[in-house]
Design a protein around this motif. Structure first.
Motif, PDB file in Angstrom:
ATOM      1  N   ILE A 428     -19.605  33.021 -22.866  1.00  9.42           N
ATOM      2  CA  ILE A 428     -18.533  33.210 -21.901  1.00  9.42           C
ATOM      3  C   ILE A 428     -18.527  32.050 -20.923  1.00  9.42           C
ATOM      4  CG2 ILE A 428     -17.819  34.635 -19.933  1.00  9.42           C
ATOM      5  CD1 ILE A 428     -18.558  37.069 -21.498  1.00  9.42           C
ATOM      6  N   VAL A 429     -17.343  31.637 -20.560  1.00  7.55           N
ATOM      7  CA  VAL A 429     -17.144  30.621 -19.537  1.00  7.55           C
ATOM      8  C   VAL A 429     -16.902  31.306 -18.199  1.00  7.55           C
ATOM      9  CG1 VAL A 429     -15.535  28.893 -18.690  1.00  7.55           C
ATOM     10  CG2 VAL A 429     -16.216  28.867 -21.069  1.00  7.55           C
ATOM     11  N   VAL A 430     -17.568  30.849 -17.163  1.00  4.05           N
ATOM     12  CA  VAL A 430     -17.190  31.185 -15.801  1.00  4.05           C
ATOM     13  C   VAL A 430     -16.483  29.948 -15.255  1.00  4.05           C
ATOM     14  CG1 VAL A 430     -17.948  31.864 -13.512  1.00  4.05           C
ATOM     15  CG2 VAL A 430     -19.158  32.719 -15.515  1.00  4.05           C
ATOM     16  N   GLY A 431     -15.180  30.012 -15.213  1.00  6.78           N
ATOM     17  CA  GLY A 431     -14.395  28.890 -14.725  1.00  6.78           C
ATOM     18  C   GLY A 431     -13.856  29.168 -13.339  1.00  6.78           C
ATOM     19  N   LEU A 432     -13.096  28.230 -12.798  1.00  4.84           N
ATOM     20  CA  LEU A 432     -12.488  28.373 -11.482  1.00  4.84           C
ATOM     21  C   LEU A 432     -10.990  28.167 -11.586  1.00  4.84           C
ATOM     22  CD1 LEU A 432     -15.020  26.403  -9.258  1.00  4.84           C
ATOM     23  CD2 LEU A 432     -14.771  28.871  -9.399  1.00  4.84           C
ATOM     24  N   THR A 433     -10.255  28.863 -10.743  1.00  2.86           N
ATOM     25  CA  THR A 433      -8.804  28.729 -10.736  1.00  2.86           C
ATOM     26  C   THR A 433      -8.296  29.052  -9.341  1.00  2.86           C
ATOM     27  OG1 THR A 433      -6.764  29.390 -11.871  1.00  2.86           O
ATOM     28  CG2 THR A 433      -8.361  31.133 -11.413  1.00  2.86           C
ATOM     29  N   ASP A 438      -3.589  35.582 -11.723  1.00  2.80           N
ATOM     30  CA  ASP A 438      -4.019  36.894 -12.221  1.00  2.80           C
ATOM     31  C   ASP A 438      -5.389  36.822 -12.880  1.00  2.80           C
ATOM     32  OD1 ASP A 438      -1.718  38.109 -11.321  1.00  2.80           O
ATOM     33  OD2 ASP A 438      -0.666  37.944 -13.241  1.00  2.80           O
ATOM     34  N   LEU A 439      -5.725  35.644 -13.427  1.00  3.60           N
ATOM     35  CA  LEU A 439      -7.027  35.479 -14.074  1.00  3.60           C
ATOM     36  C   LEU A 439      -8.180  35.582 -13.082  1.00  3.60           C
ATOM     37  CD1 LEU A 439      -6.232  32.464 -16.437  1.00  3.60           C
ATOM     38  CD2 LEU A 439      -6.417  34.877 -17.065  1.00  3.60           C
ATOM     39  N   ALA A 440      -7.866  35.438 -11.801  1.00  7.68           N
ATOM     40  CA  ALA A 440      -8.921  35.456 -10.787  1.00  7.68           C
ATOM     41  C   ALA A 440      -9.185  36.851 -10.235  1.00  7.68           C
ATOM     42  CB  ALA A 440      -8.554  34.519  -9.639  1.00  7.68           C
ATOM     43  N   LYS A 441      -8.396  37.823 -10.644  1.00  5.75           N
ATOM     44  CA  LYS A 441      -8.524  39.172 -10.084  1.00  5.75           C
ATOM     45  C   LYS A 441      -9.373  40.059 -10.994  1.00  5.75           C
ATOM     46  CE  LYS A 441      -3.981  38.649  -7.943  1.00  5.75           C
ATOM     47  NZ  LYS A 441      -2.564  39.077  -7.923  1.00  5.75           N
ATOM     48  N   ASN A 540      -9.076  41.716  -2.640  1.00  6.08           N
ATOM     49  CA  ASN A 540      -8.138  41.568  -3.761  1.00  6.08           C
ATOM     50  C   ASN A 540      -8.840  41.506  -5.107  1.00  6.08           C
ATOM     51  OD1 ASN A 540      -5.892  41.406  -2.021  1.00  6.08           O
ATOM     52  ND2 ASN A 540      -6.254  39.218  -1.687  1.00  6.08           N
ATOM     53  N   GLY A 541     -10.173  41.660  -5.109  1.00  6.94           N
ATOM     54  CA  GLY A 541     -10.915  41.556  -6.361  1.00  6.94           C
ATOM     55  C   GLY A 541     -11.145  40.128  -6.791  1.00  6.94           C
ATOM     56  N   ASN A 542     -11.098  39.189  -5.828  1.00  6.70           N
ATOM     57  CA  ASN A 542     -11.377  37.775  -6.106  1.00  6.70           C
ATOM     58  C   ASN A 542     -12.830  37.465  -5.801  1.00  6.70           C
ATOM     59  OD1 ASN A 542      -8.235  37.067  -4.591  1.00  6.70           O
ATOM     60  ND2 ASN A 542      -8.639  37.024  -6.772  1.00  6.70           N
ATOM     61  N   LEU A 543     -13.471  36.727  -6.703  1.00  5.69           N
ATOM     62  CA  LEU A 543     -14.815  36.210  -6.472  1.00  5.69           C
ATOM     63  C   LEU A 543     -14.643  34.764  -6.023  1.00  5.69           C
ATOM     64  CD1 LEU A 543     -17.870  36.664  -6.617  1.00  5.69           C
ATOM     65  CD2 LEU A 543     -17.779  35.971  -9.023  1.00  5.69           C
ATOM     66  N   VAL A 544     -14.858  34.510  -4.728  1.00  3.31           N
ATOM     67  CA  VAL A 544     -14.462  33.254  -4.107  1.00  3.31           C
ATOM     68  C   VAL A 544     -15.673  32.346  -3.916  1.00  3.31           C
ATOM     69  CG1 VAL A 544     -13.247  32.193  -2.165  1.00  3.31           C
ATOM     70  CG2 VAL A 544     -12.678  34.535  -2.868  1.00  3.31           C
ATOM     71  N   SER A 545     -15.533  31.088  -4.353  1.00  3.37           N
ATOM     72  CA  SER A 545     -16.566  30.087  -4.121  1.00  3.37           C
ATOM     73  C   SER A 545     -16.472  29.573  -2.693  1.00  3.37           C
ATOM     74  CB  SER A 545     -16.404  28.920  -5.097  1.00  3.37           C
ATOM     75  OG  SER A 545     -17.135  27.786  -4.653  1.00  3.37           O
ATOM     76  N   SER A 546     -17.591  29.592  -1.974  1.00  3.73           N
ATOM     77  CA  SER A 546     -17.603  29.057  -0.610  1.00  3.73           C
ATOM     78  C   SER A 546     -17.466  27.543  -0.599  1.00  3.73           C
ATOM     79  CB  SER A 546     -18.908  29.458   0.093  1.00  3.73           C
ATOM     80  OG  SER A 546     -19.006  30.855   0.181  1.00  3.73           O
ATOM     81  N   TYR A 547     -17.825  26.893  -1.694  1.00  2.71           N
ATOM     82  CA  TYR A 547     -17.799  25.427  -1.772  1.00  2.71           C
ATOM     83  C   TYR A 547     -16.376  24.901  -1.841  1.00  2.71           C
ATOM     84  CZ  TYR A 547     -18.643  20.755  -3.794  1.00  2.71           C
ATOM     85  OH  TYR A 547     -18.662  19.412  -4.055  1.00  2.71           O
ATOM     86  N   ALA A 552     -13.307  32.615  -9.223  1.00  2.00           N
ATOM     87  CA  ALA A 552     -13.899  32.640 -10.558  1.00  2.00           C
ATOM     88  C   ALA A 552     -12.996  33.368 -11.541  1.00  2.00           C
ATOM     89  CB  ALA A 552     -15.265  33.314 -10.504  1.00  2.00           C
ATOM     90  N   LYS A 553     -13.031  32.918 -12.796  1.00  2.00           N
ATOM     91  CA  LYS A 553     -12.359  33.586 -13.901  1.00  2.00           C
ATOM     92  C   LYS A 553     -13.338  33.642 -15.060  1.00  2.00           C
ATOM     93  CE  LYS A 553     -10.386  29.294 -15.756  1.00  2.00           C
ATOM     94  NZ  LYS A 553      -9.167  28.592 -16.208  1.00  2.00           N
ATOM     95  N   VAL A 554     -13.054  34.492 -16.034  1.00  2.00           N
ATOM     96  CA  VAL A 554     -13.918  34.652 -17.197  1.00  2.00           C
ATOM     97  C   VAL A 554     -13.087  34.432 -18.451  1.00  2.00           C
ATOM     98  CG1 VAL A 554     -15.287  36.302 -18.531  1.00  2.00           C
ATOM     99  CG2 VAL A 554     -15.498  36.232 -16.066  1.00  2.00           C
TER     100      VAL A 554
END
Length: 648
Positions: A428-433, A438-441, A540-547, A552-554
């Motif tokens: 699985i890829v953990v990507g960013l968007t 919608d992919l981020a929720k 909103n169900g977003n996993l947010v990068s502090s950087y 995050a998306k999967v």
């Protein structure tokens, strides 16, 4: 005229006033400060692909001279010195070394005086810029975001450009240590640079002093790195854009890198820049070239080509053209090898870059420019397409051996006998968007009795069976200052870890630059107190990068990009021309690719397709193919392209 009557102005005065107004407006519109920037996709030469960071004054000016003689007549006007021009080229120095950079008393970098001896006069590039301008070219430099770690550690004062003295606010003299974001160092150059706190006056004052200095040197183009993609720093980026608008000198703003950039991410940034990378680094491999087809199509569909930009327009940037004599990324070595792309592959790359209206920055050492390469990068029709065409887009109605690859209502990839496909492997890829995607929720907390919480997201892979992807949630435990844990800003932040890997936390950005074809796998490194490993879960169900503040998306991981099949692009000219480009992305088999003229009419309308027969010229050979009826067809070599100019 009686006493007390108002005096009439001489009859010539209104005309004189109107003339003065016209002259004023002409001067205003033609002044440097009001020039429209990047009205066309910029073209030029950049030193990175051929010199990495080792270019010197002699080699640069030799390349600039050839650029002026051979490529300036074709619109290539920017001569850009890429990164680390301020690093001393001595034993121990490399792309991420510490302590080898020249910085002035205000914490600003200045050129390596051994590599750029003319800089001894002013510790700047004024003399080189003057020579470049005398050649009819424009001068550009590469910059890293923020401020150098050396300046922060040295606590250098900050220049107030209004007073010429150290910056003082609220009765306090500020230093580099006050503005450097030590938890936001550039991930692939963490010994080099870190972000600047632009929420405070001292941070903005430092950046203002930087860009005023560059304008004083005669810089026309800046490429700011480690500020976009997974290194996204929107506050600093917008601040830089605003500071450039304060300067009388027009300076083109290019940003990089483009890892995991989407149209949604670019939506709020493109208006502040002139060029923005939309992939990782493009090197001379077919995997890198082929990885650009899907992303360039997405930006065309989103109408981002030639959208509003800084003082002009902005252009999605597919990166440099790595042709000719090259080096390798990040090495301490200049040009030493030929391009690994075949002649057909180089033509295919030039074709896609032109059809997508990407900026064209040649990367090879111009001192070894051969006639074949010159013919590719100066093809007159492709250059006309690159600058002046409209309606540039992927064309989804092509046939291979009689099988349609029309999307038939399915946007994105072609569905055909030879579909675009990716080589899969389990994982699985953990990507960013963008967080609006919608992919981020859909991220949620999974609590287990007596065990640590997990952060999870349900995911349905191609086999259709739902799975949950989870990572362990742990409190950051490596703060260098215990008091920081009491700071409200950090209370909601956490690390993400894997249960069977001790002291290993999820990174949001790679520790090295990634190429365009590299796919992101979950990246873990030793847990540390750094924004790159800090995450937050919002309502909103977003996993947010502090950087980067991306989310995050999967998705399924891919080992390599292995894109195959047929692709096509279209564009139109000012005199009714239709440009149709076929691409064969297969590795070994030539393909007969066909487009029906009726399908061209569906997409472009009757203003361009007035009859179902078209005169056709092959763009690469210049050969007139005569009148074609009902369809346009071509046999395309593996990794090759065929471009036709049609009049219908």
């Amino acid at each position: 005229m009686g006493p007390g009557a108002p005096a009439c102005p001489p009859p010539w005065r209104p005309q004189l006033l109107r003339l003065a107004l016209v002259v004023f407006l002409c001067l205003w519109f033609t002044s440097e400060a009001n020039q429209q920037l990047a009205e066309l996709p910029p073209r030029g030469w950049n030193s990175y692909d051929s010199f990495s960071w080792t270019v010197d004054e002699t080699a640069y000016l030799q390349n600039a001279k050839i650029l002026a003689e051979k490529l300036l007549p074709h619109g290539y006007q920017y001569a850009v010195i890429d990164y680390l021009w301020y690093r001393r080229f001595v034993d121990g120095a490399y792309s991420d070394s510490y302590g080898f950079d020249n910085i002035d008393e205000w914490g600003r970098p200045f050129p390596d005086l051994q590599r750029f001896p003319s800089s001894k006069a002013d510790r700047g590039f004024s003399q080189i810029a003057s020579k470049v301008h005398e050649m009819g070219l424009k001068f550009g430099i590469h910059l890293m975001k923020g401020i150098s770690k050396q300046a922060v550690n040295a606590r250098t004062p900050i220049l107030d450009v209004e007073t010429g003295k150290p910056y003082v606010e609220n009765g306090r003299q500020w230093t580099a240590a006050d503005i450097g974001l030590t938890q936001k160092t550039c991930q692939w150059m963490h010994n080099g640079f870190m972000g600047v706190n632009t929420d405070i006056g001292a941070g903005r004052a430092f950046l203002r002093s930087l860009y005023r200095q560059y304008a004083g040197w005669g810089v026309d183009f800046v490429k700011v790195d480690c500020i976009f993609g997974t290194d996204y720093s929107p506050k600093e980026l917008i601040t830089v854009s605003e500071l450039l608008q304060e300067i009388d000198r027009p300076i083109v703003l290019s940003i990089s890198p483009g890892t995991e950039v989407t149209p949604a991410l670019a939506e709020n940034i493109s208006e502040h820049v002139n060029m923005y990378r939309i992939t990782g680094d493009d090197w001379d491999s077919w995997k890198d070239v082929s990885s650009h087809f899907t992303v360039s199509s997405a930006f065309a569909a989103a109408n981002k080509i030639g959208a509003t930009g800084l003082r002009g327009k902005s252009w999605p940037d597919l990166d440099m053209l790595p042709f000719g004599w090259l080096t390798d990324g990040g090495v301490n070595q200049g040009p030493h090898r030929p391009c690994n792309l075949t002649f057909d592959e180089q033509k295919a790359q030039m074709t896609l870059w032109s059809m997508a209206k990407s900026p064209l920055m040649y990367g090879g050492d111009l001192r070894h420019l051969d006639n074949n390469t010159l013919s590719i990068i100066t093809n007159p029709t492709l250059l006309k397409i690159n600058h002046y065409s409209k309606n540039n887009m992927e064309f989804h109605y092509v046939y291979v051996y009689g099988e349609s690859t029309s999307s038939r209502g399915h946007s994105g990839h072609l569905s055909s006998q030879y579909p675009v496909h990716l080589t899969k492997h389990d994982g699985i890829v953990v990507g960013l968007t963008s967080c609006s995607s919608d992919l981020a929720k859909g991220w949620f907390v999974l609590s287990q009795n007596g065990k640590s919480d997990h952060i999870c997201r349900n995911y349905r892979p191609e086999n259709g069976k739902d799975i949950s992807f989870c990572l362990g949630k742990t409190k950051p435990h490596l703060a260098s200052d215990d008091n920081i844990m009491d700071n409200e800003e950090y209370q909601a932040k956490f690390h993400l870890a894997v249960a069977d890997i001790n002291d290993s936390c999820l990174d949001a950005s790679a520790s090295r630059r990634r190429t365009a074809s590299e796919r992101k796998l979950p990246m873990f490194s030793r847990c540390r107190w750094h924004e790159n490993q800090m995450w937050e879960l919002n309502d909103n169900g977003n996993l947010v990068s502090s950087y980067s503040r991306l989310c995050a998306k999967v998705e399924s991981s891919n080992e390599g990009v292995g894109i195959t099949g047929a692709r096509a692009w279209i564009a139109t000219g000012s005199k009714g021309e239709i440009y149709l480009a076929f691409f064969n992305l297969d590795d070994t088999m030539s393909r007969n690719i066909t487009a029906r003229i009726s399908d061209l009419e569906k997409v472009l309308g009757t203003s361009f397709v007035r009859k179902h027969s078209c005169s056709c010229t092959d763009v690469w050979s210049g050969r007139n193919l005569g009148l074609l009826k009902e369809e346009v067809s071509a046999l395309v070599n593996p990794h090759g392209s065929v471009v036709s100019e049609l009049m219908c």
